[in-house]
Design a protein around this motif. Structure first.
Motif, PDB file in Angstrom:
ATOM      1  N   GLU A   1      48.999 -25.804  -8.588  1.00 26.67           N
ATOM      2  CA  GLU A   1      48.524 -27.196  -8.580  1.00 26.67           C
ATOM      3  C   GLU A   1      47.182 -27.190  -9.311  1.00 26.67           C
ATOM      4  OE1 GLU A   1      46.791 -30.267  -5.287  1.00 26.67           O
ATOM      5  OE2 GLU A   1      48.351 -28.868  -4.626  1.00 26.67           O
ATOM      6  N   ILE A   2      47.040 -28.064 -10.305  1.00 30.17           N
ATOM      7  CA  ILE A   2      45.785 -28.072 -11.068  1.00 30.17           C
ATOM      8  C   ILE A   2      45.135 -29.448 -11.015  1.00 30.17           C
ATOM      9  CG2 ILE A   2      46.975 -28.514 -13.282  1.00 30.17           C
ATOM     10  CD1 ILE A   2      44.718 -26.607 -14.501  1.00 30.17           C
ATOM     11  N   LYS A   3      43.821 -29.460 -10.762  1.00 33.42           N
ATOM     12  CA  LYS A   3      43.100 -30.728 -10.705  1.00 33.42           C
ATOM     13  C   LYS A   3      41.879 -30.628 -11.605  1.00 33.42           C
ATOM     14  CE  LYS A   3      42.015 -34.523  -7.747  1.00 33.42           C
ATOM     15  NZ  LYS A   3      41.968 -35.466  -8.841  1.00 33.42           N
ATOM     16  N   LEU A   4      41.801 -31.567 -12.558  1.00 35.15           N
ATOM     17  CA  LEU A   4      40.689 -31.600 -13.512  1.00 35.15           C
ATOM     18  C   LEU A   4      39.780 -32.766 -13.147  1.00 35.15           C
ATOM     19  CD1 LEU A   4      42.847 -30.990 -16.714  1.00 35.15           C
ATOM     20  CD2 LEU A   4      41.595 -29.293 -15.359  1.00 35.15           C
ATOM     21  N   PHE A   5      38.524 -32.446 -12.798  1.00 34.39           N
ATOM     22  CA  PHE A   5      37.613 -33.459 -12.265  1.00 34.39           C
ATOM     23  C   PHE A   5      36.725 -34.063 -13.358  1.00 34.39           C
ATOM     24  CE2 PHE A   5      38.699 -30.909  -8.572  1.00 34.39           C
ATOM     25  CZ  PHE A   5      38.924 -31.878  -7.617  1.00 34.39           C
ATOM     26  N   ALA A   6      36.247 -35.267 -13.049  1.00 35.57           N
ATOM     27  CA  ALA A   6      35.287 -36.013 -13.895  1.00 35.57           C
ATOM     28  C   ALA A   6      35.759 -36.037 -15.352  1.00 35.57           C
ATOM     29  CB  ALA A   6      33.883 -35.438 -13.736  1.00 35.57           C
ATOM     30  N   SER A   7      34.900 -35.656 -16.288  1.00 36.53           N
ATOM     31  CA  SER A   7      35.251 -35.802 -17.707  1.00 36.53           C
ATOM     32  C   SER A   7      36.349 -34.828 -18.151  1.00 36.53           C
ATOM     33  CB  SER A   7      34.009 -35.624 -18.582  1.00 36.53           C
ATOM     34  OG  SER A   7      33.346 -34.430 -18.250  1.00 36.53           O
TER      35      SER A   7
ATOM     36  N   ARG B   1      51.166 -30.436 -11.480  1.00 34.45           N
ATOM     37  CA  ARG B   1      51.563 -29.032 -11.353  1.00 34.45           C
ATOM     38  C   ARG B   1      51.741 -28.421 -12.740  1.00 34.45           C
ATOM     39  NH1 ARG B   1      52.127 -27.736  -6.189  1.00 34.45           N
ATOM     40  NH2 ARG B   1      52.712 -25.636  -6.800  1.00 34.45           N
ATOM     41  N   MET B   2      51.615 -27.085 -12.767  1.00 36.85           N
ATOM     42  CA  MET B   2      51.722 -26.380 -14.035  1.00 36.85           C
ATOM     43  C   MET B   2      52.539 -25.111 -13.795  1.00 36.85           C
ATOM     44  SD  MET B   2      48.508 -25.082 -16.308  1.00 36.85           S
ATOM     45  CE  MET B   2      48.725 -24.167 -17.825  1.00 36.85           C
ATOM     46  N   GLY B   3      53.522 -24.890 -14.645  1.00 35.77           N
ATOM     47  CA  GLY B   3      54.362 -23.693 -14.510  1.00 35.77           C
ATOM     48  C   GLY B   3      53.753 -22.524 -15.277  1.00 35.77           C
ATOM     49  N   LEU B   4      53.813 -21.305 -14.685  1.00 36.01           N
ATOM     50  CA  LEU B   4      53.269 -20.108 -15.338  1.00 36.01           C
ATOM     51  C   LEU B   4      54.276 -18.964 -15.181  1.00 36.01           C
ATOM     52  CD1 LEU B   4      49.627 -20.212 -13.924  1.00 36.01           C
ATOM     53  CD2 LEU B   4      50.243 -20.563 -16.321  1.00 36.01           C
ATOM     54  N   PRO B   5      54.424 -18.098 -16.205  1.00 34.76           N
ATOM     55  CA  PRO B   5      55.376 -16.991 -16.097  1.00 34.76           C
ATOM     56  C   PRO B   5      54.924 -15.916 -15.107  1.00 34.76           C
ATOM     57  CG  PRO B   5      54.176 -16.890 -18.201  1.00 34.76           C
ATOM     58  CD  PRO B   5      53.774 -18.157 -17.529  1.00 34.76           C
ATOM     59  N   SER B   6      53.606 -15.713 -14.987  1.00 38.23           N
ATOM     60  CA  SER B   6      53.081 -14.681 -14.091  1.00 38.23           C
ATOM     61  C   SER B   6      51.621 -14.993 -13.772  1.00 38.23           C
ATOM     62  CB  SER B   6      53.177 -13.305 -14.778  1.00 38.23           C
ATOM     63  OG  SER B   6      52.426 -13.341 -15.974  1.00 38.23           O
ATOM     64  N   PRO B   7      51.015 -14.295 -12.772  1.00 34.08           N
ATOM     65  CA  PRO B   7      49.597 -14.538 -12.460  1.00 34.08           C
ATOM     66  C   PRO B   7      48.700 -14.287 -13.670  1.00 34.08           C
ATOM     67  CG  PRO B   7      50.627 -13.275 -10.707  1.00 34.08           C
ATOM     68  CD  PRO B   7      51.625 -13.330 -11.836  1.00 34.08           C
TER      69      PRO B   7
ATOM     70  N   GLN C   1      42.537 -18.102 -19.157  1.00 31.38           N
ATOM     71  CA  GLN C   1      43.763 -18.239 -19.968  1.00 31.38           C
ATOM     72  C   GLN C   1      44.437 -19.595 -19.755  1.00 31.38           C
ATOM     73  OE1 GLN C   1      46.734 -15.119 -20.010  1.00 31.38           O
ATOM     74  NE2 GLN C   1      45.167 -13.526 -20.214  1.00 31.38           N
ATOM     75  N   ILE C   2      44.336 -20.092 -18.518  1.00 28.33           N
ATOM     76  CA  ILE C   2      44.913 -21.417 -18.230  1.00 28.33           C
ATOM     77  C   ILE C   2      44.123 -22.485 -18.990  1.00 28.33           C
ATOM     78  CG2 ILE C   2      45.251 -23.140 -16.401  1.00 28.33           C
ATOM     79  CD1 ILE C   2      45.830 -20.764 -14.509  1.00 28.33           C
ATOM     80  N   ALA C   3      42.798 -22.357 -18.982  1.00 19.86           N
ATOM     81  CA  ALA C   3      41.947 -23.301 -19.713  1.00 19.86           C
ATOM     82  C   ALA C   3      42.307 -23.279 -21.202  1.00 19.86           C
ATOM     83  CB  ALA C   3      40.475 -22.945 -19.513  1.00 19.86           C
TER      84      ALA C   3
ATOM     85  N   LEU D   1      44.081 -25.006  -8.182  1.00 18.73           N
ATOM     86  CA  LEU D   1      42.953 -24.746  -9.092  1.00 18.73           C
ATOM     87  C   LEU D   1      42.214 -26.050  -9.387  1.00 18.73           C
ATOM     88  CD1 LEU D   1      41.448 -22.779 -11.047  1.00 18.73           C
ATOM     89  CD2 LEU D   1      43.148 -23.382 -12.778  1.00 18.73           C
ATOM     90  N   GLY D   2      40.892 -26.043  -9.192  1.00 23.50           N
ATOM     91  CA  GLY D   2      40.068 -27.219  -9.491  1.00 23.50           C
ATOM     92  C   GLY D   2      39.007 -26.847 -10.517  1.00 23.50           C
TER      93      GLY D   2
END
Lengths: 79, 288
Positions: free
Chosen positions: A4-10, A25-31, A36-38, A70-71
């Motif tokens: 679960e991803i949350k992007l705050f403010a700007s 939500r965001m799908g990922l193949p592995s941890p 890297q997510i950014a 992730l926030g």
């Protein structure tokens, strides 16, 4: 795996990326590390000032695992 | 001449409060008259009344959320506010209504027309006046039992640590990372709890920083530490603006945090950051 991803403010302006679903939500193949997510979401790393993983302060190299929340925050200084 | 206590004793009147309980009360006019007669500040007369179990009418509707005992603590407390703009204006006005005995207000700026969208102390007829002086003037109208010390200077200007000898809490209502880091360092050196607040768009955050907490340094880095390119990244408040709502909301949370510290209702150390978003009606708590 998915997170679960949350992007705050700007940073919210990056939330329309196709890798993020309508319910945040965001799908990922592995941890993978936060950085890297950014990169995958085209969020410049220097715009991210504060990272929280499952509500706890984390770093760019902290690994994100299945089911994590992730926030990401930019610098917020208005007063 | 009779002493202060005797004059209070012969002046108070019985009145039923909103819960149906009969209490001893006194009006502002009577507080002022007694103060004038005994050449004592209204704040002192107010404290004397509270200690005799006499509630000034202006505090009657605070009870029981804020008890008579709490009101004594507030009247004998001192809060320093750094910044009298968007957050600071609301914070100062709320602290005055609550009856904090003494406020130290720091700001080097005057009001300009771009402040009218959000700053509670800013009116169309006080543009170009100094913010701390305006804070003192408006607090005097709201509550004469609150003494305001107006400092027309930035908190990061050379200041005397002795000014804060009696300060119980500091409030961060600033608008730059450098000033916030300075204030955090100052409050830590003085051993005074600090209430941080910041806004951007319809969002904002609040955090209580106790002297042992790492708080502010986690949220902000100095320009020197970030390198010369850091100023190229616009802060969220510049991308999103700062409409009136978030400053009012975050200021109320900051003042609640002040009450929690003064009345010892909150945790003694927390490292917890509260983020609020008016647009999505959401509150999130994070651990630093």
């Amino acid at each position: 795996m998915s997170i679960e991803i949350k992007l705050f403010a700007s940073l919210a302006r990056y939330a329309s990326h196709p890798l993020i679903s309508a319910d945040g939500r965001m799908g990922l193949p592995s941890p993978v590390p936060v950085g890297q997510i950014a990169d995958a979401l085209n969020i410049p790393r220097q715009e991210i000032k504060l990272i929280f993983l499952n509500g706890i302060h984390a770093q760019m190299d902290t690994k994100v695992k299945d089911g994590d929340r992730l926030g990401l925050f930019p610098a917020i200084g208005g007063g | 001449m009779r002493d202060l206590a005797a004059d209070i004793e012969s002046t108070w009147q019985s009145r039923k409060n909103h819960t149906g309980v009969t209490v001893k009360t006194i009006s502002d006019r009577e507080l002022n008259a007694i103060g004038k007669k005994h050449r004592r500040p209204v704040r002192e007369v107010c404290v004397a009344c509270l200690k005799m179990g006499v509630t000034p009418l202006r505090y009657l509707r605070n009870s029981p959320a804020i008890t008579l005992m709490d009101q004594i603590i507030l009247a004998e407390s001192e809060v320093a506010i750094a910044g009298a703009g968007g957050l600071g204006g609301h914070v100062i006005l709320l602290l005055a209504r609550l009856g904090i005995g003494r406020l130290l207000v720091f700001d080097s700026d005057t009001f300009d027309e771009t402040n009218l969208n959000r700053q509670a102390l800013c009116f169309s007829n006080n543009i170009d006046t100094f913010k701390p002086e305006e804070a003192a003037r408006q607090c005097a109208l709201i509550n004469p039992a609150v003494e305001v010390s107006a400092h027309i200077m930035a908190i990061a200007d050379p200041c005397q640590k002795s000014w804060f000898r009696n300060t119980d809490v500091m409030v961060d209502a600033l608008d730059s990372a450098e000033d916030r880091l300075f204030l955090a360092k100052l409050s830590r050196e003085l051993g005074i709890p600090l209430i941080h607040g910041a806004v951007a768009g319809f969002e904002g955050r609040v955090m209580t920083v106790f002297p042992g907490d790492k708080g502010m340094e986690t949220l902000y880095r100095s320009k020197a530490a970030d390198g010369p390119d850091s100023s190229l990244e616009p802060a969220a408040e510049n991308l999103l603006g700062t409409p009136a709502l978030a400053p009012a909301l975050i200021a109320a949370f900051q003042v609640m945090a002040v009450l929690n510290v003064l009345l010892k209702r909150g945790p003694i150390s927390n490292n917890s950051l509260l983020h609020l978003d008016l647009a999505t009606a959401s509150i999130n708590a994070f651990t630093l």
